[in-house]
Motif scaffolding. Structure first.
Motif, PDB file in Angstrom:
ATOM      1  N   ASP A  28       3.669  -7.426   3.841  1.00 11.51           N
ATOM      2  CA  ASP A  28       4.998  -6.992   4.262  1.00 11.51           C
ATOM      3  C   ASP A  28       5.775  -6.324   3.137  1.00 11.51           C
ATOM      4  N   ILE A  29       5.121  -5.437   2.411  1.00 10.32           N
ATOM      5  CA  ILE A  29       5.793  -4.692   1.346  1.00 10.32           C
ATOM      6  C   ILE A  29       5.884  -3.236   1.803  1.00 10.32           C
ATOM      7  N   ARG A  30       7.062  -2.655   1.704  1.00  7.89           N
ATOM      8  CA  ARG A  30       7.173  -1.247   2.090  1.00  7.89           C
ATOM      9  C   ARG A  30       6.891  -0.375   0.877  1.00  7.89           C
ATOM     10  N   VAL A  31       5.652   0.016   0.736  1.00 10.81           N
ATOM     11  CA  VAL A  31       5.244   0.792  -0.440  1.00 10.81           C
ATOM     12  C   VAL A  31       5.892   2.174  -0.399  1.00 10.81           C
ATOM     13  N   SER A  32       6.287   2.639  -1.571  1.00  7.51           N
ATOM     14  CA  SER A  32       6.993   3.920  -1.695  1.00  7.51           C
ATOM     15  C   SER A  32       6.222   5.076  -1.042  1.00  7.51           C
ATOM     16  N   ARG A  33       6.967   6.026  -0.483  1.00 11.67           N
ATOM     17  CA  ARG A  33       6.335   7.192   0.134  1.00 11.67           C
ATOM     18  C   ARG A  33       6.537   8.458  -0.691  1.00 11.67           C
ATOM     19  N   VAL A  34       6.954   8.295  -1.928  1.00 11.39           N
ATOM     20  CA  VAL A  34       7.194   9.470  -2.777  1.00 11.39           C
ATOM     21  C   VAL A  34       5.899  10.262  -2.940  1.00 11.39           C
ATOM     22  N   THR A  35       6.008  11.585  -2.903  1.00 10.41           N
ATOM     23  CA  THR A  35       4.793  12.401  -3.022  1.00 10.41           C
ATOM     24  C   THR A  35       4.505  12.699  -4.485  1.00 10.41           C
ATOM     25  N   TRP A  36       4.346  11.671  -5.264  1.00 10.54           N
ATOM     26  CA  TRP A  36       4.030  11.857  -6.683  1.00 10.54           C
ATOM     27  C   TRP A  36       2.716  11.148  -6.946  1.00 10.54           C
ATOM     28  N   ASP A  37       1.851  11.768  -7.754  1.00 10.08           N
ATOM     29  CA  ASP A  37       0.519  11.190  -7.953  1.00 10.08           C
ATOM     30  C   ASP A  37       0.497  10.136  -9.046  1.00 10.08           C
ATOM     31  N   SER A  38       1.279   9.086  -8.895  1.00  5.71           N
ATOM     32  CA  SER A  38       1.125   8.003  -9.864  1.00  5.71           C
ATOM     33  C   SER A  38       0.492   6.820  -9.143  1.00  5.71           C
ATOM     34  N   THR A  39       0.244   5.739  -9.874  1.00  2.00           N
ATOM     35  CA  THR A  39      -0.496   4.629  -9.277  1.00  2.00           C
ATOM     36  C   THR A  39       0.385   3.742  -8.406  1.00  2.00           C
ATOM     37  N   PHE A  40       1.730   3.845  -8.566  1.00  2.00           N
ATOM     38  CA  PHE A  40       2.697   3.071  -7.766  1.00  2.00           C
ATOM     39  C   PHE A  40       2.617   1.567  -7.995  1.00  2.00           C
ATOM     40  N   CYS A  41       1.761   1.139  -8.931  1.00  2.00           N
ATOM     41  CA  CYS A  41       1.553  -0.294  -9.071  1.00  2.00           C
ATOM     42  C   CYS A  41       1.168  -0.563 -10.523  1.00  2.00           C
ATOM     43  N   ALA A  42       1.693  -1.645 -11.097  1.00  2.00           N
ATOM     44  CA  ALA A  42       1.329  -2.007 -12.467  1.00  2.00           C
ATOM     45  C   ALA A  42       1.138  -3.518 -12.497  1.00  2.00           C
ATOM     46  N   VAL A  43       0.103  -3.966 -13.188  1.00  2.00           N
ATOM     47  CA  VAL A  43      -0.246  -5.387 -13.154  1.00  2.00           C
ATOM     48  C   VAL A  43      -0.435  -5.889 -14.580  1.00  2.00           C
ATOM     49  N   ASN A  44      -0.089  -7.142 -14.824  1.00  2.00           N
ATOM     50  CA  ASN A  44      -0.482  -7.812 -16.062  1.00  2.00           C
ATOM     51  C   ASN A  44      -0.812  -9.263 -15.718  1.00  2.00           C
ATOM     52  N   PRO A  45      -1.220 -10.099 -16.689  1.00  2.00           N
ATOM     53  CA  PRO A  45      -1.659 -11.456 -16.326  1.00  2.00           C
ATOM     54  C   PRO A  45      -0.586 -12.344 -15.704  1.00  2.00           C
ATOM     55  N   SER A  46       0.682 -11.926 -15.745  1.00  2.00           N
ATOM     56  CA  SER A  46       1.739 -12.755 -15.154  1.00  2.00           C
ATOM     57  C   SER A  46       2.302 -12.194 -13.854  1.00  2.00           C
ATOM     58  N   PHE A  47       2.437 -10.869 -13.772  1.00  2.00           N
ATOM     59  CA  PHE A  47       3.164 -10.271 -12.649  1.00  2.00           C
ATOM     60  C   PHE A  47       2.413  -9.075 -12.061  1.00  2.00           C
ATOM     61  N   VAL A  48       2.769  -8.748 -10.822  1.00  2.00           N
ATOM     62  CA  VAL A  48       2.376  -7.469 -10.238  1.00  2.00           C
ATOM     63  C   VAL A  48       3.672  -6.751  -9.850  1.00  2.00           C
ATOM     64  N   ALA A  49       3.768  -5.470 -10.235  1.00  2.00           N
ATOM     65  CA  ALA A  49       4.966  -4.681  -9.934  1.00  2.00           C
ATOM     66  C   ALA A  49       4.566  -3.533  -9.021  1.00  2.00           C
ATOM     67  N   ILE A  50       5.343  -3.328  -7.961  1.00  2.00           N
ATOM     68  CA  ILE A  50       5.011  -2.307  -6.965  1.00  2.00           C
ATOM     69  C   ILE A  50       6.266  -1.490  -6.654  1.00  2.00           C
TER      70      ILE A  50
END
Length: 355
Positions: A28-50
């Motif tokens: 139930d996450i509304r992932v961004s619809r921006v038309t930019w070629d990035s990964t939209f997501c960043a992860v590390n051992p503690s958190f996930v950012a979307i």
């Protein structure tokens, strides 16, 4: 004729990917619809950012890794930007610090509380203003603390000292057109860029000069990417003149001809490469594809060896990549991806079977 020559010996020939169970996804996450070629997501051992859809500005979610299942619509976000967020990157030296670049021309650095967010975060630790157009790329320096690189649609690369919020280096005039990707070398002494003018450049940021340049690395007009490998070679993804997707490996000492070049298919999504320096495996995820292909890079020709493909039913909108220190090595895990669907984020675990 011996079989040895037909089948190449490799430790990673049987690497296989496995999606986690449904209850371990982030739903139930509304992932961004921006038309930019990035990964939209960043992860590390503690958190996930979307990066998510947000009305009136830009926002991204930061979830503790263990907070799986359905995410409440009212879950607090990081929402200080006035335009859509285009790229996010976790600091490699501090798991609670994340940088974001946005269409509002600023780069912001955020401090995430120990247990994640309990209320919306609107106050960044530091705001970096220096770009005149939207900022599409942010990436931290791999070895020096508090050094951040940002690249914008004004074709300028800025390197910041985050501690004092000042520009260390402003690299202007090196790129005549839009910068598609930036990747630091392993020791952080150089970085390589892929640009819309089809050139791949290796840049020494301290001198502000282009050390090596390959024009027309890929003939096609669609976006390409370039990443540094551990031994200083460069791996690129792009499109041929016939719009077929290509991978290439370049030696920075001699950029005349690629060491290896492979054509994949004629799909039209940009390819996002992820590189694991310990195993020398490159994972290639296409935007809008439903597969992850992986290749081993070796010292002898043909240099790029196709290993296998992980396929699933649904296309991916973005992809997060877990750093090595966040993996479960007891289960022979060598990589973990966080695949973004339209409404959810699904971890995919890559393992090497061992007796």
């Amino acid at each position: 004729m011996s079989f040895r020559k037909v089948v190449r010996q490799s430790k990673f020939r049987h690497v296989f990917g496995q999606p986690v169970k449904t209850e371990q996804c982030y739903d139930d996450i509304r992932v961004s619809r921006v038309t930019w070629d990035s990964t939209f997501c960043a992860v590390n051992p503690s958190f996930v950012a979307i990066i998510v859809e947000a009305s009136g500005g830009g926002a991204f979610l930061v979830l503790p890794l263990h907070k799986t299942g359905r995410i409440d619509k009212s879950y607090p976000t990081v929402c200080g930007h006035t335009g859509p967020v285009l790229d996010i990157d976790w600091c490699p030296h501090n798991d609670h610090v994340i940088a974001s670049g946005s269409e509002d021309c600023t780069v912001m650095v955020w401090q995430i509380p120990e247990n994640g967010l309990s209320q919306p975060l609107t106050e960044p630790v530091v705001v970096l203003e220096g770009h005149s157009k939207r900022v599409g790329i942010v990436t931290w320096h791999p070895t020096a603390r508090n050094v951040l690189l940002s690249a914008g649609c004004d074709n300028v690369v800025l390197i910041w000292n985050v501690g004092t919020a000042e520009e260390l280096y402003r690299l202007d005039g090196l790129h005549p057109d839009l910068i598609y990707s930036v990747s630091w070398s392993r020791d952080g002494s150089h970085f390589c860029t892929a640009c819309k003018d089809k050139s791949v450049r290796v840049i020494d940021p301290r001198r502000g000069t282009v050390v090596a340049e390959k024009e027309r690395a890929h003939e096609g007009a669609r976006p390409m990417r370039a990443i540094f490998l551990a031994d200083g070679k460069i791996f690129t993804t792009g499109f041929s003149r016939m719009s077929e997707r290509q991978l290439a490996l370049w030696d920075t000492e001699n950029l005349e001809e690629p060491m290896g070049l492979q054509e994949l298919d004629s799909s039209n999504g940009a390819l996002l490469p992820f590189y694991d320096p310990d195993t020398n495996v490159v994972y290639v995820c296409g935007k809008g594809d439903s597969s992850i292909r992986y290749f081993e890079i070796t010292e002898e020709a043909p240099y790029i060896h196709f290993l296998n493909t992980f396929t699933s039913k649904e296309p991916q909108r973005g992809m997060g990549w877990m750093p090595k220190r966040g993996l479960d090595v007891n289960k022979c895990e060598i990589a973990r991806f966080y695949k973004l669907h339209e409404r959810k984020c699904e971890p995919i675990i890559m393992t090497v079977p061992r007796k």
